[in-house]
Design a protein around this motif. Structure first.
Motif, mmCIF file in Angstrom:
data_model
loop_
_atom_site.group_PDB
_atom_site.id
_atom_site.type_symbol
_atom_site.label_atom_id
_atom_site.label_comp_id
_atom_site.label_asym_id
_atom_site.label_seq_id
_atom_site.Cartn_x
_atom_site.Cartn_y
_atom_site.Cartn_z
ATOM 1 N N ASP A 31 0.850 -1.190 0.000
ATOM 2 C CA ASP A 31 0.000 0.000 0.000
ATOM 3 C C ASP A 31 0.891 1.248 0.000
ATOM 4 O O ASP A 31 2.122 1.173 0.008
ATOM 5 C CB ASP A 31 -0.976 -0.031 1.177
ATOM 6 C CG ASP A 31 -0.298 0.124 2.529
ATOM 7 O OD1 ASP A 31 0.893 0.497 2.571
ATOM 8 O OD2 ASP A 31 -0.948 -0.115 3.555
ATOM 9 N N GLY B 19 -2.672 1.718 -3.177
ATOM 10 C CA GLY B 19 -1.234 1.713 -3.388
ATOM 11 C C GLY B 19 -0.920 2.543 -4.614
ATOM 12 O O GLY B 19 -1.826 3.044 -5.289
ATOM 13 N N THR C 225 -5.756 -1.953 -3.336
ATOM 14 C CA THR C 225 -5.017 -3.127 -2.867
ATOM 15 C C THR C 225 -5.938 -4.297 -2.518
ATOM 16 O O THR C 225 -5.458 -5.424 -2.369
ATOM 17 C CB THR C 225 -4.210 -2.775 -1.600
ATOM 18 O OG1 THR C 225 -5.136 -2.411 -0.559
ATOM 19 C CG2 THR C 225 -3.255 -1.618 -1.864
#
Length: 348
Positions: free
Chosen positions: A2, A178, A183
């Motif tokens: 992330d 991210g 994510t």
């Protein structure tokens, strides 16, 4: 990974931005740089103006400060977090020769610092919520042999560079982002609570929990009589940027926030969340939360009782100082920064 992980690696990892780049090559701040002593002097003047009376007029030099026998004659200790090239510390060494001065930064000490400046190559680790030394081992703010007594801790555009998570609102709740998109991970419970309290109507938000925890932990570690000053660009809940505000700077230009180690990645501070977090620390009380433009306007309306040495120079120096004050007060640029000033425990 992330955003927090990628940001950490590219900015504060072993080969990250803050270890390999010179900040002045990429952006300018209110504290100026080694080549603009006039800007830094005016910034320091503004900083001194918001301090409690016993600190504001105390140089620590003979003939200044409080009468003999008054405990406030003890020279204050200034700690500059994210001290970069040491500009603020150089200005303080000239203006307040009796003060103890400490710089904290991930980089080694810059050359030609005044001999009164102590340098600490320390890193605030958002992953562990604590300080580490050059050896990677845990330490405290100024190391094991730090000074006793109250500190004046100044974090100028330091908090905005602390990595944090970025979350996006979805029909089913919040999802972490991210650099390459969603994510598939949800925020942890503490982050979810922060988003509920502070995201406002924004759809994409930098989760300011890492900054809140850092500033609150620093406040909790300080002895009574200390003062914390956070100066940074940021926003309030009512005006969070709808799509987030993650930024990148490189070579003086605003660029995409690419985690490549060559780009300064930064995000504005959630000012109201930060103030609430530090004010939950027992004994901490608010002295000021205001825009820099307001601080500079208030300063312009007063005559300093203890002028800085630059005031005693030639008319040209006074003109340069006035120009720098206008730049610092400009609400469309540097004047938009927020000042958060808090006291820890009773004033000594």
């Amino acid at each position: 990974m992330d955003w927090q992980d990628e940001w950490w690696t590219s900015s504060l990892g072993r080969n990250g931005f803050w270890h390999r780049e010179h900040p002045a090559d990429h952006f300018r701040t209110s504290a100026g740089d080694a080549g603009d002593a006039a800007m830094t002097a005016e910034y320091l003047r503004a900083l001194l103006s918001v301090l409690p009376e016993h600190l504001r007029h105390h140089s620590g030099a003979p003939g200044h400060g409080s009468p003999a026998g008054d405990p406030t004659r003890i020279a204050p200790t200034l700690v500059d977090l994210g001290a970069a090239d040491g500009s603020l510390l150089r200005a303080a060494a000239r203006a307040r020769p009796g003060w103890a001065l400490h710089g904290v930064d991930v980089r080694p000490a810059p050359a030609d610092l005044p001999p009164t400046v102590h340098w600490h190559q320390h890193l605030w680790d958002v992953r562990t919520t604590g300080w580490t030394g050059p050896d990677g081992l845990p330490t405290n703010l100024l190391g094991p042999d730090g000074p006793d007594g109250p500190l004046l801790v100044v974090a100028h555009e330091w908090l905005d560079d602390l990595p944090c998570r970025v979350a996006q609102r979805t029909p089913t709740g919040w999802e972490l982002l991210g650099p390459h998109g969603p994510t598939g991970w949800a925020p942890d419970p503490a982050e979810a609570c922060w988003l509920e309290a502070w995201a406002g109507d924004a759809r994409t938000v930098e989760v300011g929990l890492t900054r809140d925890r850092a500033w609150a932990a620093i406040a909790a570690s300080l002895p009574p009589g200390s003062i914390l000053v956070a100066i940074d660009y940021g926003h309030l809940r009512r005006d969070r940027p709808p799509e987030g505000a993650l930024l990148g700077y490189r070579d003086g230009l605003l660029v995409d926030p690419v985690p490549d180690g060559r780009t300064n990645i930064t995000a504005p501070v959630a000012v109201d969340a930060l103030a609430a977090a530090v004010e939950r620390v027992p004994g901490v009380r608010r002295l000021l939360v205001a825009r820099q433009s307001t601080v500079m306007a208030d300063l312009a309306d007063t005559v300093p009782a203890d002028p800085l040495p630059a005031d005693r120079g030639a008319p040209l120096a006074a003109l340069v100082g006035a120009n720098r004050r206008r730049a610092l007060a400009d609400p469309g640029r540097l004047g938009a920064n927020w000042w958060l000033v808090h006291a820890v425990g009773p004033t000594p």
